[in-house]
Design an enzyme around this catalytic site. Structure first.
Site, PDB file in Angstrom:
ATOM      1  N   HIS A  62       0.861  -1.193   0.000  1.00  0.00           N
ATOM      2  CA  HIS A  62       0.000   0.000   0.000  1.00  0.00           C
ATOM      3  C   HIS A  62       0.890   1.233   0.000  1.00  0.00           C
ATOM      4  O   HIS A  62       1.933   1.250   0.630  1.00  0.00           O
ATOM      5  CB  HIS A  62      -0.917   0.020   1.237  1.00  0.00           C
ATOM      6  N   ASP A  94      -7.924  -5.171  -0.254  1.00  0.00           N
ATOM      7  CA  ASP A  94      -8.389  -5.848  -1.474  1.00  0.00           C
ATOM      8  C   ASP A  94      -8.109  -7.345  -1.456  1.00  0.00           C
ATOM      9  O   ASP A  94      -8.815  -8.124  -2.109  1.00  0.00           O
ATOM     10  CB  ASP A  94      -7.711  -5.226  -2.701  1.00  0.00           C
TER      11      ASP A  94
END
Ligand code: SDX
Length: 431
Positions: A308, A366
């Site tokens: 991320h 996700d």
């Protein structure tokens, strides 16, 4: 009172300029670099905006090192445990949690905006049946611009609020429509007697011939996914919404631009890409070779659902949704399913592998949302559409915040030019 500035010195000329600091209520202050250009004829340079604040915002706060995520100051963990998606949508838009009367009124307004003009439904017929539902969504959402002439007056706060209601209310109808079109099944119209999530699931999975039975496990899992995905500071799609909206284009075209950006596999398309990756890996025994590929700089393969830009600790949403994921796999007794076995083994290996640990590449939201949606029987191609439904609340809140700024102006970044300096045209015969 100490000076709230920093001094920038151009060492080539010895010239200084005082740059004012921009105070935050929490987290990093900013440097107002506008004086840099005026005073030293220098531009700030920050490809990927790794350390650039594009705006002041009071909506969401992320601390990537501490693994914090707040919506209007409320920790995401508390909202995931106690709130609902509609209540979170109200919070993002209004800035405060609603009381019972406000929440009832908001729910009533959203419920009565769920239908779309019949002409919008005709757009679906123009798509091939194998069209990606994200292609349909960015098309039909942008096309709403043609159906609400009153939404064009973006300077009017009341018009902006009506557009906010319409977008939050109609997204499930449009998304379910995309799913039905791809399956060749008849569209199911909204049912005002149902809650927001229940209505969406019925429009997705209901059939005219049989009554649809609401599955509470599915509703709770979807509610959690919607809450966790509602907003996330100035990510790529939200920044796209702000930049597109800054030209004062109508909100439907603005949100359609956000949908386009979210579709990318590096962003919201990652949940779908996780499932494609798990299918590509196929079996637990193949994991080592894919881990090796993810580390190989000459191989473009990356572990989808890992890493991320901001969270260099565990994504707090991933920690929450991981529990929902494990609970659901146990509820449905499908942990043994090869796809999910591969996912859980990949998670275990990556969390122990020094390449990932050293680069702080943890599973992100996700990774687990893809697994949950698959376990719920939702088509992989619909995963990012689900992300769109949730993130519409955040996009709209961010757009409203930007449009309400008294000095709102069009976003127009500069560049560092590295091309040819001026030269004269050369006649063809001389080239
Ligand atoms: C979302 O911004 C948001 O808030 C987004 C989001 C939201 O709610 O809006 O949180 C939603 O988009 C989550 C992220 C979903 N994307 C994926 O899961 C795709 C896989 N992840 C990567 O593509 C990547 O991690 C990003 C895009 C998420 C972040 O990319 P960065 O910050 O540009 O990281 P980087 O490319 O600078 O990587 C740093 C290092 C590099 O190695 P070195 O050059 O240091 O040797 O880590 C490596 C990268 O090669 N790396 C990975 C990796 N991600 C980064 N290596 C293997 N697999 C990965 N997934």
């Amino acid at each position: 009172m100490e000076k709230q500035t920093i001094t920038a010195t151009d060492n080539r000329t010895g010239k200084n300029v005082e740059l004012p600091l921009v105070a935050s209520s929490h987290g990093a202050f900013g440097i107002d670099v506008r004086e840099l250009y005026k005073g030293l004829d220098l531009l700030s340079f920050d490809p990927g905006f790794m350390s650039t604040a594009s705006c002041r915002s009071a909506i969401t706060y992320i601390d990537g090192d501490a693994g914090l995520l707040w919506y209007r100051g409320y920790p995401i963990e508390q909202l995931a445990d106690h709130s609902s998606f509609l209540e979170v949508s109200y919070l993002l838009l209004a800035g405060e949690l609603p009381n019972a009367a406000h929440l009832d009124r908001f729910r009533e307004i959203i419920t009565h905006h769920t239908m779309v003009h019949e002409g919008v439904l005709k757009f679906y017929q123009g798509f091939r049946h194998d069209a990606h539902p994200m292609a349909i969504m960015l098309g039909v959402v942008g096309a709403l611009s043609a159906f609400y002439p009153d939404a064009m007056d973006v300077a009017d706060p009341a018009c902006r609020m009506t557009s906010a209601y319409r977008l939050i209310a109609k997204m499930p109808t449009l998304a379910a429509g995309a799913y039905k079109y791809l399956r060749g099944e008849p569209f199911i119209y909204p049912d005002d007697s149902l809650g927001y999530i229940e209505n969406f699931l019925r429009m997705m999975f209901g059939l005219p011939a049989t009554p649809y039975k609401i599955n509470p496990v599915m509703v709770r899992a979807m509610e959690t996914i919607f809450i966790l995905h509602a907003d996330h500071e100035q990510n790529a799609s939200t920044s796209t919404v702000r930049l597109a909206g800054s030209s004062r284009v109508n909100p439907f075209a603005t949100i359609s631009a956000g949908i386009s950006s979210l579709w990318g596999p590096a962003h919201g398309g990652a949940n779908e890409a996780v499932l494609h990756m798990l299918k590509q890996i196929g079996d637990v025994k193949n994991i080592p070779q894919f881990i090796a590929r993810a580390k190989d700089k000459n191989d473009s393969f990356r572990l989808m659902g890992f890493g991320h830009r901001v969270y260099k600790q565990y994504d707090p949403r991933a920690r929450i949704i991981r529990k929902s994921c494990y609970d659901l796999l146990d509820d449905l007794d499908i942990r043994g399913n090869p796809l999910f076995k591969t996912a859980l083994e990949l998670e275990r290996i990556a969390l122990e592998d020094e390449y990932f640990v050293n680069r702080q590449l943890y599973p992100n939201v996700d990774f687990y949302s893809g697994i949950i949606l698959k376990a719920l029987g939702i088509d992989t191609s619909m995963f990012t559409v689900i992300f769109v439904l949730a993130r519409t609340a955040g996009w709209i809140a961010q757009w409203m915040e930007m449009m309400a700024e008294p000095d709102q102006r069009i976003g127009r970044p500069r560049q560092i030019y590295v091309g040819q300096t001026q030269r004269d045209y050369l006649p063809l015969a001389e080239r």
